[in-house]
Enzyme design. Structure first.
Site, PDB file in Angstrom:
ATOM      1  N   HIS A  47     -12.893  -2.991   4.735  1.00 43.59           N
ATOM      2  CA  HIS A  47     -11.533  -3.079   5.266  1.00 43.59           C
ATOM      3  C   HIS A  47     -11.511  -3.103   6.796  1.00 43.59           C
ATOM      4  O   HIS A  47     -12.415  -2.596   7.438  1.00 43.59           O
ATOM      5  CB  HIS A  47     -10.695  -1.894   4.762  1.00 43.59           C
ATOM      6  CG  HIS A  47     -10.424  -1.959   3.302  1.00 43.59           C
ATOM      7  ND1 HIS A  47     -11.142  -1.235   2.386  1.00 43.59           N
ATOM      8  CD2 HIS A  47      -9.535  -2.682   2.596  1.00 43.59           C
ATOM      9  CE1 HIS A  47     -10.695  -1.508   1.167  1.00 43.59           C
ATOM     10  NE2 HIS A  47      -9.714  -2.387   1.270  1.00 43.59           N
ATOM     11  N   GLU A  95     -11.419  -0.066  -9.700  1.00 41.86           N
ATOM     12  CA  GLU A  95     -12.463  -0.340  -8.697  1.00 41.86           C
ATOM     13  C   GLU A  95     -13.725   0.444  -9.011  1.00 41.86           C
ATOM     14  O   GLU A  95     -13.682   1.624  -9.337  1.00 41.86           O
ATOM     15  CB  GLU A  95     -11.976  -0.001  -7.278  1.00 41.86           C
ATOM     16  CG  GLU A  95     -13.043  -0.289  -6.213  1.00 41.86           C
ATOM     17  CD  GLU A  95     -12.540  -0.292  -4.767  1.00 41.86           C
ATOM     18  OE1 GLU A  95     -11.316  -0.438  -4.547  1.00 41.86           O
ATOM     19  OE2 GLU A  95     -13.385  -0.155  -3.860  1.00 41.86           O
ATOM     20  N   ASP A 120      -1.269  -1.614  -3.937  1.00 46.55           N
ATOM     21  CA  ASP A 120      -2.626  -1.686  -3.390  1.00 46.55           C
ATOM     22  C   ASP A 120      -3.181  -0.264  -3.241  1.00 46.55           C
ATOM     23  O   ASP A 120      -2.521   0.610  -2.661  1.00 46.55           O
ATOM     24  CB  ASP A 120      -2.520  -2.378  -2.015  1.00 46.55           C
ATOM     25  CG  ASP A 120      -3.856  -2.791  -1.449  1.00 46.55           C
ATOM     26  OD1 ASP A 120      -4.809  -2.956  -2.217  1.00 46.55           O
ATOM     27  OD2 ASP A 120      -3.924  -2.981  -0.208  1.00 46.55           O
ATOM     28  N   SER A 161       0.856  -1.197   0.000  1.00 46.66           N
ATOM     29  CA  SER A 161       0.000   0.000   0.000  1.00 46.66           C
ATOM     30  C   SER A 161       0.889   1.244   0.000  1.00 46.66           C
ATOM     31  O   SER A 161       2.101   1.142   0.242  1.00 46.66           O
ATOM     32  CB  SER A 161      -0.881   0.012   1.252  1.00 46.66           C
ATOM     33  OG  SER A 161      -0.079   0.218   2.404  1.00 46.66           O
TER      34      SER A 161
HETATM   35  O1  G3H Z   1      -6.728  -1.684   2.135  1.00 41.60           O
HETATM   36  C1  G3H Z   1      -5.827  -1.312   2.876  1.00 41.60           C
HETATM   37  C2  G3H Z   1      -4.766  -2.252   3.292  1.00 41.60           C
HETATM   38  O2  G3H Z   1      -5.176  -3.030   4.389  1.00 41.60           O
HETATM   39  C3  G3H Z   1      -3.495  -1.511   3.558  1.00 41.60           C
HETATM   40  O3  G3H Z   1      -3.559  -0.822   4.762  1.00 41.60           O
HETATM   41  O4  G3H Z   1      -2.918   1.496   4.116  1.00 41.60           O
HETATM   42  O5  G3H Z   1      -2.744   0.711   6.492  1.00 41.60           O
HETATM   43  O6  G3H Z   1      -1.137  -0.141   4.755  1.00 41.60           O
HETATM   44  P1  G3H Z   1      -2.524   0.394   5.045  1.00 41.60           P
HETATM   45  P1  13P Z   2      -8.716  -6.597   5.142  1.00 39.77           P
HETATM   46  O1  13P Z   2      -8.644  -5.358   5.979  1.00 39.77           O
HETATM   47  O2  13P Z   2     -10.063  -7.260   5.267  1.00 39.77           O
HETATM   48  O3  13P Z   2      -7.608  -7.535   5.408  1.00 39.77           O
HETATM   49  O4  13P Z   2      -8.602  -6.141   3.601  1.00 39.77           O
HETATM   50  C1  13P Z   2      -7.350  -5.833   3.049  1.00 39.77           C
HETATM   51  C2  13P Z   2      -7.447  -5.171   1.722  1.00 39.77           C
HETATM   52  O5  13P Z   2      -8.480  -5.115   1.076  1.00 39.77           O
HETATM   53  C3  13P Z   2      -6.215  -4.588   1.183  1.00 39.77           C
HETATM   54  O6  13P Z   2      -6.442  -3.891  -0.003  1.00 39.77           O
HETATM   55 ZN    ZN Z   3      -8.329  -2.914  -0.140  1.00 38.73          ZN
END
Ligand code: G3H
Ligand code: 13P
Ligand code: ZN
Length: 330
Positions: free
Chosen positions: A189, A145, A93, A56
């Site tokens: 999420h 998306e 991501d 991410s």
């Molecule tokens: O969809 C989000 C992912 O779980 C990544 O999370 O932005 O805290 O790294 P983060």
């Molecule tokens: P979760 O928070 O359910 O693990 O989803 C992760 C996600 O979609 C990352 O893009």
């Molecule tokens: Zn996601």
């Protein structure tokens, strides 16, 4: 400029085609540090599963983008050393701008997500198309998306789901040229996907959340048959981790995830990629808390990160073998 092929990575095209035919889904696991990466690779080598290593923008900020990319390159070598070559995708991501996606394409990513889901429809199309045009020149695959997941997506918080509108999908995928599409059918999420009020208790007293909107998924499949679909927010939030965390000083209340049977069902459909991050966070935290609570004298990070890595590996093996069906497909 580094092309992912020089690093031994692959894009997602062929993996999705095989997953669609074989009725399973490829795991997309987020990583931010070495222990997570080691656990993902060793679990996927041991179960012979293809894998998407997911980064991410938050991970890039946390771990440094250059280091993460070298770690992905290292992951390819690590898999070989472990004795079995698995296909590894390095994926951005929730990319939120053309510049970020371009930077990732230029620095060795084999796949990027451009998440324009919060933009007005035409702006989402324009941004996604621009990323696709650039990425495809470098043979990098692109995920778009449509629809908004409830919960937190990086810095954006949405209170309610806006389910993907099946009427829009043909137009979106043909005008943008994306290779896969993330949709909103009730996942979200984080570790708090549903409130207890939204759930029902089964005969064992376990809270069961409302089912995913498989009707919308089927409608989407009818409009774009054979097109790879992605599910974000697909952690199951295993109660054993929440219990361990709370037993050893944590404070997680009402954390509820997507039941595994729902994900197994989704994996047999056009869903080719399933995103899991929160479950890994919970597994690691549970293991670290347990070691530190039981051994307060311990201060060698290897003594708590090692068990955390082991627990993560077990979790990822369980996902490939029992949830997504990707084990044995590499
Ligand atoms: O969809 C989000 C992912 O779980 C990544 O999370 O932005 O805290 O790294 P983060
Ligand atoms: P979760 O928070 O359910 O693990 O989803 C992760 C996600 O979609 C990352 O893009
Ligand atoms: Zn996601």
């Amino acid at each position: 400029m580094v092309n992912y092929k020089e690093l031994g990575l692959v894009n997602s095209k062929e993996l999705f085609a095989k997953a669609m035919k074989g009725k399973y889904a490829i795991p997309a696991f987020n990583f931010n540090n070495m222990e997570q990466m080691q656990a993902i690779i060793s679990a996927c080598v041991e179960t012979k599963s293809p894998v998407i290593l997911q980064v991410s923008s938050g991970a890039r900020k946390y771990a440094n983008q250059t280091l993460l990319r070298y770690m992905a390159q290292g992951a390819v070598q690590y898999a070989k050393e472990l004795g079995y070559e698995i296909p590894i995708v390095l994926h951005l991501d929730h990319g939120d701008s053309f510049e970020l996606c371009k930077d990732c394409v230029d620095s060795g990513f084999s796949s990027v997500m451009i998440d324009g889901s919060h933009l007005p429809y035409e702006e989402n199309i324009a941004l996604t198309k621009r990323v696709v045009e650039y990425a495809h020149k470098h043979d990098v695959t692109v995920e778009g998306e449509l629809g908004i997941l409830a919960g937190i997506e990086d810095d954006v918080v949405a209170e309610h789901h806006t389910y993907t509108e099946p009427d829009q999908v043909i137009d979106f995928v043909t005008r943008t040229g994306v290779d896969s599409l993330a949709i909103s059918i009730g996942t979200s999420h984080g570790a708090f996907k549903f409130t207890p009020e939204q759930c029902e208790r089964n005969e064992d007293g376990v809270l069961v959340p409302p089912p995913l909107r498989f009707d919308i998924l089927e409608e989407i499949e009818r409009r774009i048959p054979g097109f790879p679909i992605v599910l974000h927010g697909s952690s199951s939030v295993p109660p054993k981790y929440v219990e361990t965390i709370n037993k050893y000083g944590g404070k997680l209340k009402d954390s509820i995830g997507i039941p595994e049977d729902q994900l197994r069902k989704a994996a047999t459909s056009a869903v080719c990629k399933v995103n899991i991050d929160s479950d890994g966070r919970l597994a690691m935290t549970a293991a670290v808390r347990e070691v530190l609570a039981k051994h307060p004298e311990e201060f060698d990070p290897r003594k708590y990160l090692g068990p955390a890595r082991e627990e993560l590996k077990k979790l990822y093996m369980h996902k490939t073998e029992n949830v997504l069906g990707s084990a044995g497909k590499a």
